[in-house]
Scaffold this motif. Sequence first.
Motif: not given
Length: 727
Positions: A100-125
Amino acid sequence: MGRRKKIVQECEKLMDKPEQIRNIAIAAHVDHGKTTLSDNLLAGAGMISDETAGQQLAMDTKEDEQERGITIDAANVSMTHEYEDENHLINLIDTPGHVDFGGDVTRAMRAVDGALVVVDAVEGAMPQTETVLRQALREGVKPALFINKVDRLINELQEGPEEMQKRLVDVISDVNELIRGMTEEKDYDWTVSVEDGTVAFGSALYKWGVSMPSMEETGISFGDIMELERASNRQELHERTPLSDVVLDMVAEHFPNPLDAQPRRIPTVWRGDSESDLARQMREVDDDGEVVFMATDISMDPHAGEIATGRLFSGTIRKGQELYVSGTAGKNRVQSVGVFMGGEREELDRGVPAGNIAAVTGLRDAIAGSTVSSVEMTPFESIEHISEPVITKSVEAERMDDLPKLIQTLQQVAKEDPTIRIEINEDTGEHLISGQGELHLEVITQRIRDNQGIPVRTGEPIVVYREQVQGESHEVEGVSPNRHNKFYITAEPLSQDIVDAIKLGEVSMDMPELERREALQEAGMDKDTSQNVEHIHGTNILIDDTKGIQHLNETMELVIEGLEEALDDGPLAAEPVQGTLLRLHDARLHEDTIHRGPAQVIPATRDAVHRSLIAGQVKLLEPIQNVRIDVPSDYMGSASGEIQGRRGRVDDMYQEGDLMVIEGIAPVEEMIGFSSDVRSATEGRASWNTENAGFRVLSDNLQREKIMEIRERKGMKLELSQAIDYI
């Protein structure tokens, strides 16, 4: 001198050295551990105590975030980290994971050059992992991977070294498959790998982490980790291989600095003249150039007023400057500049130079997504949000005296979060808020109540529908009230590829004509049609197929106005029309201007558009969601029954670890109240998530009933036009 003040001074020293700056976001599926990881990084930088990291959730600065245990707003923090004897300034944004708050992610991506993607080892992608990756890659942001909760594999699932290795390799290859699929046309390879050091593993909760380079340096092996974990000797693990060092080393080593990133990113996010001085200044991160600032977030501070946070691509932003805000007249005066330290904003006496993320007050006209600059310029591409509002609620002030304050608050909400749509009806006192889901609207209304102290009543959630033609219509005639002007229009469905291109901002009326034509042809439109595009409204296109009609040029503006009115309120239930190609074939216009004014042309066009849509068998579309439920196998039947009982369908069921995964789709309307039902059906053992999946045609047997229900709710007359005999 306080610890915080000291860190601010360190940050100030590094601001002028773009090669030592890293602008990064942490992004992931909900509950995969982003905010706990951010706490570790803050502790590593000396900003919070080591003991409370992981429990403090320092980046969840709002009360409701702490209560709900989820991140709702993206939070910014600046910190320093020493790597290979060189100090680095790291501007970090912790983003929400809930769909529901995906809009914040999209806007944040405009400000940055790198994204550290965190994935739960049990649940996976998970589905939201794919969404955040897509948002990052579309903005030209480089990913790296942190696999979290490895301790659960060792202790809960009791996996041996081989099983564990297989599972981790699977997670990496799933993430790489997503990255490959999204960058196949690019000339760089951004897949992640253990050998390169762009993958790290660990436990954010227990504050330890490893990567290939860190293991070589510390001599610690996976065997040692398993031994220490099983012996619950996590403090030793944390001391020998602290998570913050491993992750921040990876950030410093593998994420691009602004000097590397901006030459690649500017053509992706800006369509201005690439040969201009301004383009060169942005590519070179020139702090002496013109100020070019992109506001990616607007927040309210009770003392300082509105704060615009965003990325400075060129120039130096200083207190007292007068700057233009795209799309508004006049200039705004900068009151103060500073940096964020989690929930606190630290004002700086100096200016903030290019390549940094700055928090600026005084930009009263800016909204999230505005371009702010010292000279008038082509604005940045608008930030395209992947999903659109699908649920609406009415909000009314309980006391009439609060009405002006409520209207002001709602306008502020729309400014801060462009994924929210607000409709204000000053006559009835009823205001409609549309958002990405139930939680999105719940949070907004709760904040209006608690933060602004306005008691409000909210209506039941209403689902937003769409209308779309299903076939090609014959040519229809629209006649003006004075009978002197006639328009001849046909309607037909647009291909999904073209609709997607418009949604992603790859096709728009702001582009140079030649570029737009090429983009449309690439998406599958034939050459002749692409040359006659007159207007794009939402995901609908108007084609001007007329030849040499007198006075049409000066009347076209009114034609477009009539067209927009007709498309905003479709003929079935006054819901927005989408994915439709309208062709204007011919027009008869009165030669006297007075007889072809707005009162004549607008109704004639509106009438022609509606009739062409009906002739093309326009139907109602309902929003749908992808649903995923993870549940112990004993409860599989009751969980899948919850989807099927909601006009949904189950597409897949498979075992993952000790849980069954059920995947399917269901209509948004039927998913209201799903969370409490699935909880009771599975005795609270299920975890689930939903993701908006666009719109589909509502089944024929429900069309008339739903149309009548919406018309009644909107106070429209209940008879449909006789031409709609196919529903």
